[in-house]
Design a protein around this motif. Structure first.
Motif, PDB file in Angstrom:
ATOM      1  N   GLU A 164       0.855  -1.192   0.000  1.00 31.40           N
ATOM      2  CA  GLU A 164       0.000   0.000   0.000  1.00 31.40           C
ATOM      3  C   GLU A 164       0.884   1.234   0.000  1.00 31.40           C
ATOM      4  N   LEU A 165       0.693   2.107  -0.987  1.00 32.45           N
ATOM      5  CA  LEU A 165       1.522   3.305  -1.120  1.00 32.45           C
ATOM      6  C   LEU A 165       0.633   4.540  -1.090  1.00 32.45           C
ATOM      7  N   ASP A 166       1.072   5.576  -0.394  1.00 37.28           N
ATOM      8  CA  ASP A 166       0.287   6.815  -0.384  1.00 37.28           C
ATOM      9  C   ASP A 166       0.470   7.607  -1.670  1.00 37.28           C
ATOM     10  N   THR A 167       1.586   7.365  -2.337  1.00 33.97           N
ATOM     11  CA  THR A 167       1.847   8.035  -3.610  1.00 33.97           C
ATOM     12  C   THR A 167       2.531   7.019  -4.516  1.00 33.97           C
ATOM     13  N   PRO A 168       2.247   7.061  -5.815  1.00 35.73           N
ATOM     14  CA  PRO A 168       2.754   5.990  -6.678  1.00 35.73           C
ATOM     15  C   PRO A 168       4.217   6.191  -7.098  1.00 35.73           C
ATOM     16  N   ILE A 169       5.019   6.661  -6.164  1.00 34.59           N
ATOM     17  CA  ILE A 169       6.434   6.910  -6.452  1.00 34.59           C
ATOM     18  C   ILE A 169       7.258   6.165  -5.411  1.00 34.59           C
ATOM     19  N   LEU A 170       8.108   5.251  -5.854  1.00 34.88           N
ATOM     20  CA  LEU A 170       8.963   4.510  -4.931  1.00 34.88           C
ATOM     21  C   LEU A 170      10.421   4.841  -5.236  1.00 34.88           C
ATOM     22  N   PHE A 171      11.266   4.654  -4.228  1.00 34.50           N
ATOM     23  CA  PHE A 171      12.697   4.818  -4.468  1.00 34.50           C
ATOM     24  C   PHE A 171      13.246   3.483  -4.965  1.00 34.50           C
ATOM     25  N   SER A 172      13.947   3.551  -6.061  1.00 33.16           N
ATOM     26  CA  SER A 172      14.442   2.349  -6.712  1.00 33.16           C
ATOM     27  C   SER A 172      15.689   1.811  -6.007  1.00 33.16           C
ATOM     28  N   ALA A 173      16.058   0.596  -6.397  1.00 32.78           N
ATOM     29  CA  ALA A 173      17.149  -0.110  -5.710  1.00 32.78           C
ATOM     30  C   ALA A 173      18.494   0.604  -5.840  1.00 32.78           C
ATOM     31  N   MET A 174      19.111   0.865  -4.672  1.00 32.06           N
ATOM     32  CA  MET A 174      20.498   1.339  -4.628  1.00 32.06           C
ATOM     33  C   MET A 174      21.101   0.698  -3.390  1.00 32.06           C
ATOM     34  N   SER A 175      22.161  -0.066  -3.592  1.00 31.94           N
ATOM     35  CA  SER A 175      22.650  -0.870  -2.478  1.00 31.94           C
ATOM     36  C   SER A 175      23.444  -0.040  -1.481  1.00 31.94           C
ATOM     37  N   TYR A 176      23.386  -0.515  -0.233  1.00 32.73           N
ATOM     38  CA  TYR A 176      24.305   0.013   0.779  1.00 32.73           C
ATOM     39  C   TYR A 176      25.678  -0.534   0.392  1.00 32.73           C
ATOM     40  N   GLY A 177      26.584   0.334   0.099  1.00 35.03           N
ATOM     41  CA  GLY A 177      27.876  -0.066  -0.481  1.00 35.03           C
ATOM     42  C   GLY A 177      28.101   0.790  -1.711  1.00 35.03           C
ATOM     43  N   LYS A 258      35.201  -0.507  -1.658  1.00 37.28           N
ATOM     44  CA  LYS A 258      33.972  -0.055  -0.993  1.00 37.28           C
ATOM     45  C   LYS A 258      33.451  -1.088   0.004  1.00 37.28           C
ATOM     46  N   ILE A 259      34.052  -2.285   0.021  1.00 40.39           N
ATOM     47  CA  ILE A 259      33.576  -3.345   0.929  1.00 40.39           C
ATOM     48  C   ILE A 259      34.350  -3.217   2.236  1.00 40.39           C
ATOM     49  N   VAL A 260      33.924  -2.261   3.014  1.00 40.29           N
ATOM     50  CA  VAL A 260      34.620  -1.996   4.273  1.00 40.29           C
ATOM     51  C   VAL A 260      33.604  -2.006   5.413  1.00 40.29           C
ATOM     52  N   GLY A 261      34.086  -2.399   6.600  1.00 39.13           N
ATOM     53  CA  GLY A 261      33.277  -2.295   7.816  1.00 39.13           C
ATOM     54  C   GLY A 261      31.890  -2.882   7.675  1.00 39.13           C
ATOM     55  N   ASP A 262      30.900  -2.062   7.985  1.00 40.95           N
ATOM     56  CA  ASP A 262      29.515  -2.513   7.983  1.00 40.95           C
ATOM     57  C   ASP A 262      29.043  -2.970   6.609  1.00 40.95           C
ATOM     58  N   VAL A 263      29.644  -2.400   5.563  1.00 35.47           N
ATOM     59  CA  VAL A 263      29.232  -2.828   4.225  1.00 35.47           C
ATOM     60  C   VAL A 263      29.546  -4.308   4.064  1.00 35.47           C
ATOM     61  N   SER A 264      30.716  -4.699   4.506  1.00 33.64           N
ATOM     62  CA  SER A 264      31.101  -6.104   4.392  1.00 33.64           C
ATOM     63  C   SER A 264      30.206  -6.970   5.281  1.00 33.64           C
ATOM     64  N   PRO A 270      33.763 -10.987   2.933  1.00 27.24           N
ATOM     65  CA  PRO A 270      34.954 -10.463   3.607  1.00 27.24           C
ATOM     66  C   PRO A 270      35.273  -9.036   3.178  1.00 27.24           C
ATOM     67  N   GLU A 271      35.859  -8.290   4.110  1.00 26.18           N
ATOM     68  CA  GLU A 271      36.282  -6.920   3.806  1.00 26.18           C
ATOM     69  C   GLU A 271      37.279  -6.928   2.652  1.00 26.18           C
ATOM     70  N   GLY A 272      37.151  -5.962   1.809  1.00 24.26           N
ATOM     71  CA  GLY A 272      38.124  -5.778   0.744  1.00 24.26           C
ATOM     72  C   GLY A 272      37.955  -6.696  -0.447  1.00 24.26           C
ATOM     73  N   SER A 273      37.024  -7.662  -0.357  1.00 25.28           N
ATOM     74  CA  SER A 273      36.839  -8.539  -1.526  1.00 25.28           C
ATOM     75  C   SER A 273      35.863  -7.866  -2.484  1.00 25.28           C
ATOM     76  N   ALA A 429      27.771   8.491  -3.060  1.00 27.69           N
ATOM     77  CA  ALA A 429      28.322   7.246  -3.611  1.00 27.69           C
ATOM     78  C   ALA A 429      29.747   7.049  -3.106  1.00 27.69           C
ATOM     79  N   THR A 430      29.892   6.913  -1.811  1.00 25.46           N
ATOM     80  CA  THR A 430      31.224   6.771  -1.212  1.00 25.46           C
ATOM     81  C   THR A 430      31.091   6.044   0.114  1.00 25.46           C
ATOM     82  N   GLN A 431      32.188   5.430   0.543  1.00 26.24           N
ATOM     83  CA  GLN A 431      32.206   4.832   1.876  1.00 26.24           C
ATOM     84  C   GLN A 431      33.263   5.500   2.754  1.00 26.24           C
ATOM     85  N   ARG A 432      33.898   6.563   2.272  1.00 22.39           N
ATOM     86  CA  ARG A 432      34.891   7.234   3.106  1.00 22.39           C
ATOM     87  C   ARG A 432      34.170   8.008   4.202  1.00 22.39           C
ATOM     88  N   PRO A 433      34.476   7.705   5.441  1.00 22.21           N
ATOM     89  CA  PRO A 433      33.706   8.298   6.543  1.00 22.21           C
ATOM     90  C   PRO A 433      33.648   9.817   6.482  1.00 22.21           C
TER      91      PRO A 433
END
Lengths: 501, 369
Positions: A164-177, A258-264, A270-273, A429-433
């Motif tokens: 159920e959506l209040d408006t017919p606009i959704l945010f499309s897929a963008m991964s954490y990472g 970009k595969i660092v910390g919580d992203v991994s 694994p981190e860095g893979s 679009a970055t993972q640098r803190p």
């Protein structure tokens, strides 16, 4: 760089009469364009590093900076464009596949700009959304073919799972990472405030965001990153990503950097893979395999979550969508060839797939021809740039639209198309803190809410103009569209008449 | 004779509607309804008028009464060949008319009382109503110059290009007696002058007259065409008739439930209901979302044993209901009721989206009025 025959594309124009040497620009630029030259006592620029993201321009307190297109040019050639030449130099130097970010920027027709919306005059009153109810609530999901009544003859109002959506606009897929924690938080909070959904992409769902589950679509893509039982149960719907408009036919690639910390941790790798998702799902080699995955996901969530199947708009999209509709999907998301990406091979982004307008029109019509349009909802994405594009998509036959590039722009993205570098100066679009910290989730969420609220208002205004006071009466209402400057084949596929007809 | 819809253009219309319904089944002649619709002469422009009457063929009440327009002999021969192949034709005749300068260029107008041939019916594996409706759609979309404009039992539609009072006189409606009369005067912006374009629009025993221009037209058309209907005329009335046929006959909704679909309450209204009602209304709106009708309309739907009047959700078209004893009157304007029944016990304007459904009293005998 001279041996690569590449010269800067942009020129950093610094008005030295205004520049105070405060070094704000140097602090803001993660690409290292700006530097203070103590010998000369002034700021200097290394333009080879500039991506034209406007961060320095926006932050220069003296308005001393301007980034302009460099006037350096190749000898004019209508066949060999500057880009074509530069890309050859880059590949000759590197031997690599060219990478690009965000959507296809080439000169293909944008059909949204060739479609015009109707309005009432005389015979039918327009409706003023300031004075009358104007409804945008949308339910996505399968509608039953038969009704049930209890012994007393009352309708039994049981439905397959609905979104159920209040408006017919959704945010499309963008991964954490691919995008930052703060960007995800902004999207999640905005979706909650707006009564719509955002989409995790294939990066899993950070533990902190489980609380936004009712407004989250969790994605299952070919790499299965971050997929586990809690994750599937956390969302309001599950999306199986078969393809993406920016890169149909291939998988994703998130570089190890970009595969660092919580992203991994969130992706469960694994981190860095490098996170490389395969081109196909290796358990889906055919349509009957898709059916098995759809029903597996339904089973694990006790049939309580609608399943979305997302496909890229490719040549045979109508037949494919029809097959998907018969494979248990509750919702089909179609992603047009202008859709964005964090990184895609340039040649694929620019040459593979078809425009969403034609794909959507063809799919909607095919599903109706086969009498199965009610058994599935349609979400259209792949460069919805404004409320007008969104409404045109709905008039062509979409139930709702996905937006992602527009959402990032709302967060401050300047479309410099350098996401793959991981040095996004806007903290998206970055993972640098230190860069991520530049995006304030409070402000980000508010800007997203503002954008979608504004679009929804505009959609209501246009609906009211047509005398339509509920979005479902706009859906597939193609007589409310006319084409301009389109040929008969295009008009035929879009199912609209030409202006003046 | 050009048909509407053939060139792909839609023609918006304004209109007048009127109806008289006897709950006791008292049969009255067509004179009153003609006076009522004539009162609203200014709401028509002479480009279409028509009537539907129920209970007019008691001697043939078990048979489908087909009223057919023919452009000429050739289309009549073709259509009759089709009818004889599919139906047992018990009676056929010209529909009696009265020549008048107000009604010009009439087609051949014939009436057939038929029942489906048993062999054809069992071969088709359809129930008789579905069989008849498919035959009607086949003739209307397949036989050039033939148009079945009425196909119910013990009821009939009478329509033409002209002002409604002239159309009533043309068809000699004073000679028919029915317990329910519905009338329509049309004000199309333009028309090729095709008789089939006048209202009522009917399929089987369901006849619809309509005033308005629906803004959801193409969304509704593309939805209903998924279920085997073909909207050849591109008129609102046609699509509304098919939607009601689909919801009531094929999906088994009551008329009240169908009204909750096509003139669904606003979400804000639904939210204010108690839980079970909220779920029921949400369910109907969600499941049949493609059949929500927006934009102005007032419609009167006749069916065997009943009548429904319904306005759009915002009540963008006028419609008044009046009652006197066992008779119910419905019209676009109160004046059209007062002209035939000045002494009303009750007069009210139904709210937008609020269906008024009147049915014959269970013990109603069909008396002569």
């Amino acid at each position: 760089m001279a041996q690569e025959y590449l010269y800067p594309e942009f020129q950093v124009v610094r008005d030295l009469s205004r520049c105070t040497g405060c070094r704000a620009c140097a602090a803001q630029c993660a690409n290292g364009v700006h530097r203070y030259d103590a010998d000369r006592g002034q700021m200097v620029s290394d333009e080879t590093r500039c991506v034209n993201c406007h961060r320095c321009v926006a932050f220069c307190p003296e308005r001393a900076l301007k980034i302009v297109k460099d006037r350096q040019c190749f000898r004019e050639n209508d066949n060999w464009s500057g880009d074509a030449i530069r890309e050859i130099y880059r590949q000759a130097a590197s031997g690599g596949v060219l990478l690009s970010s965000m959507g296809n920027a080439k000169e293909y027709p944008v059909y949204w700009d060739r479609l015009l919306i109707n309005a009432s005059q005389v015979t039918n009153p327009s409706i003023d959304p300031l004075r009358e109810p104007m409804e945008t609530k949308t339910f996505l999901g399968k509608k039953p073919d038969t009704l049930r009544r209890d012994a007393a003859g009352r309708l039994v109002p049981e439905l397959p799972p609905q979104l159920e959506l209040d408006t017919p606009i959704l945010f499309s897929a963008m991964s954490y990472g691919s995008i930052s924690y703060n960007a995800h938080e902004s999207l999640a909070r905005a979706a909650q405030a707006l009564g719509t959904c955002y989409n995790t992409g294939e990066g899993g769902l950070h533990r902190d965001f489980y609380r936004y589950g009712a407004n989250t679509i969790v994605q299952v893509a070919s790499g299965r990153f971050g997929v586990h039982r809690d994750y599937l149960e956390a969302g309001a719907a599950i999306e199986i990503k078969i393809g993406q408009g920016a890169k149909p036919g291939i998988g994703g690639h998130l570089p190890g950097a970009k595969i660092v910390g919580d992203v991994s941790a969130t992706r469960m790798i694994p981190e860095g893979s490098d996170a490389i998702s395969p081109a196909p799902h290796h358990d889906i080699y055919s349509i009957e395999d898709l059916r098995q995955l759809v029903y597996s996901l339904k089973e694990v969530t006790r049939g309580e979550k609608p399943v979305i199947v997302k496909i890229a708009a490719v040549h045979n999209v109508a037949a494919i969508a029809s097959g998907v509709a018969r494979s248990g999907a509750d919702i089909i998301a179609i992603d047009g060839f202008r859709g964005g990406t964090g990184a895609a091979p340039t040649r694929i982004r620019d040459n593979v797939g078809i425009p969403i307008e034609l794909a959507l029109a063809a799919v909607d019509q095919r599903l109706r021809d086969e009498g199965i349009r009610s058994s599935v909802s349609l979400i259209a994405g792949g460069s919805i740039r404004s409320s007008a594009d969104a409404l045109k998509a709905i008039l062509l036959g979409a139930d709702a639209v996905y937006i992602a590039t527009a959402a990032l722009l709302a967060l401050g993205c300047h479309l410099c198309r350098s996401c793959h570098s991981g040095r996004c100066n806007w903290g998206i679009a970055t993972q640098r803190p230190e860069l991520v910290a530049r995006l304030d989730p409070d402000e980000g969420a508010q800007r997203l809410v503002n954008l979608v609220t504004a679009w929804t208002h505009e959609i209501k205004e246009m609906m009211g103009g047509m005398g339509i006071n509920s979005i479902e009466a706009a859906r597939g209402n193609r007589m409310m569209l006319r084409g301009v400057g389109l040929n008969e084949i295009e008009l035929g596929i879009l199912g609209v008449k030409h202006a003046g007809q | 004779m050009d048909r509407e819809g053939q060139n792909g253009f839609r023609i918006p219309s304004g209109c007048a509607v009127s109806a008289i319904f006897s709950k006791e089944g008292t049969r009255r002649s067509g004179e009153e309804i003609i006076r009522s619709i004539a009162m609203m002469h200014e709401r028509s422009n002479g480009l279409g008028g028509g009537f539907a009457a129920y209970g007019i063929y008691p001697e043939y009440k078990e048979l489908y009464a087909l009223h057919v327009f023919y452009e000429g002999k050739y289309s009549k021969e073709q259509c009759e060949a089709f009818l004889f192949e599919h139906f047992d034709v018990v009676n056929l005749s010209k529909i009696p008319t009265r020549k008048s300068p107000a009604i010009q260029d009439e087609p051949l107008i014939w009436r057939y009382f038929v029942e489906p041939l048993h062999t054809k019916l069992s071969e088709s594996q359809l129930d008789p109503d579905t069989f008849v409706s498919r035959c009607v759609i086949r003739v209307n979309s397949g036989i050039d110059g033939a148009y079945i404009f009425s196909s119910g039992k013990d009821m009939g539609v009478f329509k033409a290009v002209g002002f409604p009072e002239d159309v009533g006189a043309f068809y000699r409606l004073e000679e028919y007696k029915g317990y329910c009369w519905i009338a329509h005067g049309r004000y199309p912006t333009n028309t090729p002058g095709w008789w089939g374009g006048a209202h009522p629009f009917a399929l089987l025993d369901r006849a619809v007259v309509h005033n308005g221009e629906i803004s959801s037209y193409d969304a509704n058309r593309r939805n209903i065409e998924m279920y085997g209907y073909r909207c050849n005329l591109l008129t609102d009335t046609e699509v509304i008739t098919y939607i009601l046929d689909f919801l009531v006959r094929r999906r088994g909704l009551s008329y009240e439930e169908a009204a909750n679909v096509i003139a669904a309450p606003f979400w804000s209204t639904i939210a204010a209901q108690e839980e079970a009602e909220k779920r029921r209304l949400t369910y109907l709106r969600n499941v049949f979302s493609g059949l929500l009708i927006t934009g102005p309309f007032s419609i009167i739907v006749g069916f065997t044993g009943g009548i429904m009047a319904l306005n759009d959700r915002l009540k963008l078209r006028s419609m008044v209901v009046g009652e006197k004893d066992e008779t119910v009157y419905i019209a676009s304007e109160e004046a059209a009721i007062r002209v035939i029944q000045p002494e009303l016990e009750r007069v009210w304007a139904p709210r937008g989206g609020e269906p008024v459904v009147i049915r014959l009293h269970p013990t109603a005998g069909e008396k002569e009025g």
